[in-house]
Motif scaffolding. Structure first.
Motif, mmCIF file in Angstrom:
data_model
loop_
_atom_site.group_PDB
_atom_site.id
_atom_site.type_symbol
_atom_site.label_atom_id
_atom_site.label_comp_id
_atom_site.label_asym_id
_atom_site.label_seq_id
_atom_site.Cartn_x
_atom_site.Cartn_y
_atom_site.Cartn_z
ATOM 1 N N ILE A 100 0.845 -1.189 0.000
ATOM 2 C CA ILE A 100 0.000 0.000 0.000
ATOM 3 C C ILE A 100 0.884 1.244 0.000
ATOM 4 C CG2 ILE A 100 -1.799 1.264 1.247
ATOM 5 C CD1 ILE A 100 -2.494 -1.457 2.582
ATOM 6 N N SER A 101 0.521 2.198 -0.820
ATOM 7 C CA SER A 101 1.212 3.483 -0.860
ATOM 8 C C SER A 101 0.268 4.558 -0.336
ATOM 9 C CB SER A 101 1.640 3.803 -2.299
ATOM 10 O OG SER A 101 2.198 5.097 -2.384
ATOM 11 N N ALA A 102 0.763 5.411 0.553
ATOM 12 C CA ALA A 102 -0.062 6.477 1.117
ATOM 13 C C ALA A 102 0.827 7.643 1.522
ATOM 14 C CB ALA A 102 -0.854 5.965 2.327
ATOM 15 N N LEU A 129 3.766 -1.038 3.758
ATOM 16 C CA LEU A 129 3.288 0.339 3.652
ATOM 17 C C LEU A 129 4.421 1.253 3.207
ATOM 18 C CD1 LEU A 129 1.022 2.371 4.053
ATOM 19 C CD2 LEU A 129 1.667 2.533 6.468
ATOM 20 N N ASN A 130 4.215 1.893 2.063
ATOM 21 C CA ASN A 130 5.201 2.821 1.517
ATOM 22 C C ASN A 130 4.632 4.229 1.582
ATOM 23 O OD1 ASN A 130 7.466 3.832 0.021
ATOM 24 N ND2 ASN A 130 6.188 3.822 -1.817
ATOM 25 N N LEU A 131 5.347 5.143 2.250
ATOM 26 C CA LEU A 131 4.876 6.517 2.381
ATOM 27 C C LEU A 131 5.341 7.325 1.177
ATOM 28 C CD1 LEU A 131 5.442 7.140 6.190
ATOM 29 C CD2 LEU A 131 3.490 6.124 4.999
ATOM 30 N N SER A 132 4.419 7.533 0.261
ATOM 31 C CA SER A 132 4.745 8.208 -1.000
ATOM 32 C C SER A 132 3.475 8.816 -1.579
ATOM 33 C CB SER A 132 5.346 7.220 -1.997
ATOM 34 O OG SER A 132 5.392 7.751 -3.299
ATOM 35 N N ASP A 142 4.742 -0.815 -8.175
ATOM 36 C CA ASP A 142 5.449 -0.692 -6.904
ATOM 37 C C ASP A 142 4.480 -0.783 -5.737
ATOM 38 O OD1 ASP A 142 7.881 -0.429 -8.132
ATOM 39 O OD2 ASP A 142 7.867 1.757 -8.118
ATOM 40 N N ALA A 143 3.189 -0.604 -6.018
ATOM 41 C CA ALA A 143 2.167 -0.714 -4.986
ATOM 42 C C ALA A 143 0.927 -1.362 -5.590
ATOM 43 C CB ALA A 143 1.820 0.656 -4.413
ATOM 44 N N ASP A 144 0.231 -2.155 -4.775
ATOM 45 C CA ASP A 144 -1.030 -2.742 -5.226
ATOM 46 C C ASP A 144 -2.168 -1.737 -5.093
ATOM 47 O OD1 ASP A 144 0.183 -5.297 -5.634
ATOM 48 O OD2 ASP A 144 0.109 -5.629 -3.473
ATOM 49 N N LEU A 268 -9.041 5.797 -3.443
ATOM 50 C CA LEU A 268 -8.319 4.530 -3.471
ATOM 51 C C LEU A 268 -8.040 4.187 -4.924
ATOM 52 C CD1 LEU A 268 -10.227 2.376 -0.827
ATOM 53 C CD2 LEU A 268 -8.021 3.519 -0.575
ATOM 54 N N VAL A 269 -6.786 3.883 -5.221
ATOM 55 C CA VAL A 269 -6.362 3.661 -6.603
ATOM 56 C C VAL A 269 -5.683 2.294 -6.696
ATOM 57 C CG1 VAL A 269 -5.032 4.589 -8.537
ATOM 58 C CG2 VAL A 269 -5.937 6.144 -6.783
#
Length: 297
Positions: A100-102, A129-132, A142-144, A268-269
């Motif tokens: 997840i990217s957020a 969890l990737n902060l981006s 790079d993120a689902d 949500l993407v």
């Protein structure tokens, strides 16, 4: 080079050497031996028939060819990571890893309780969890799933709006005790106590829409990290914007100029090809439910 005999291990070593700038650094990052990484590079250069790195006193310097191959190698890396995440889920169970990217604030302040609920209901799920803020995280696999505060405009993505988060100005009680509370926005801006960004123009643009002429110099504390701004606000360093749901958790944070409110849309993407995967679909629904409740609280 024959694509049917392509060895990802060689390219992975190449990519990490490119990032680390040395064989020793790449070996540490990959948890491989120095000779193994050296052999991977030699074999790849032999297959390509050219040199990818030039040795220098400061380490390895990438050639123009090596730099031109970086994006393609990163795409391979993302595809390999997606393959592992997909394969980690059993077809008969809701299991596997969801990346997840957020943004910093959403990832640190809002998502953990929602992910906790998801984990309790689906013990087989794991989360990265990737902060981006980059939509490209989803496009490049790079993120689902990406949680974004603006509707994506890129083609080839599925986007679902789940609500709006109101944002207002707040100050810590200790700041209010030390300084006189401003009556107008102009008074606040000229006081030198406003918390804002350094290079990111988001706050300045929002204030300018309210008819205020603002420059970077008007911010008494500047950081392009949302978490640093929130920490400064909680420390009593000044007055800053904060999501109302987050401010409501801290009784020491008091609203300043409460009539001034901005709303951030929450989206949500994901990528269309991931929608049918149960681990992604369940996580999407869980995030939508949790964030929808948060935006209505």
């Amino acid at each position: 080079m024959n694509p049917n005999t392509l060895d990802w291990a060689l390219w992975r070593s190449f990519l990490v050497i490119l990032r680390e700038g040395s064989l020793a650094g790449a070996a540490r990052a990959l948890e491989l031996t120095h000779p193994t990484v050296r052999r991977h590079l030699d074999e790849l250069e032999t297959q390509l028939g050219t040199t990818l790195f030039v040795r220098s006193p400061s380490g390895l310097i990438a050639t123009e060819l090596a730099l031109s191959l970086r994006d393609a190698a990163q795409s391979m890396e993302s595809a390999a990571a997606l393959l592992v995440r997909t394969a980690s889920g059993d077809a008969g169970h809701i299991a596997g890893t969801v990346r997840i990217s957020a943004s910093e604030i959403v990832g640190a302040e809002l998502l953990p309780p929602i992910l906790c609920t998801l984990k309790e209901k689906n013990p087989g799920l794991s989360f990265e969890l990737n902060l981006s803020n980059r939509i490209e995280d989803v496009l490049r696999n790079d993120a689902d799933i990406a949680v974004r505060m603006i509707r994506p405009t890129q083609d080839g993505l599925l986007a679902r709006k789940v609500g709006q988060i109101p944002i207002g100005l707040y100050a810590h009680q200790s700041w209010i005790v030390r300084y006189e509370e401003p009556i107008t926005l102009t008074e606040l801006i000229t006081s030198g106590h406003l918390i804002g960004y350094d290079k990111n123009p988001a706050i300045m643009n929002a204030l300018r829409e309210s008819g205020q002429q603002v420059t970077v110099a008007d911010f008494g504390f500047r950081s392009d990290s949302d978490l640093a701004q929130l920490a400064a606000l909680r420390a009593g360093l000044g007055v800053g914007f904060c999501q109302r749901i987050i401010a409501a958790r801290d009784p020491q944070l008091r609203p300043i100029l409460p009539d001034l409110t901005y709303n951030l849309e929450v989206w949500l993407v994901t990528h269309p090809m991931l929608r049918s995967q149960r681990r992604v679909r369940v996580t999407l629904d869980g995030l939508a439910s949790g964030l929808r409740f948060t935006t209505q609280t």
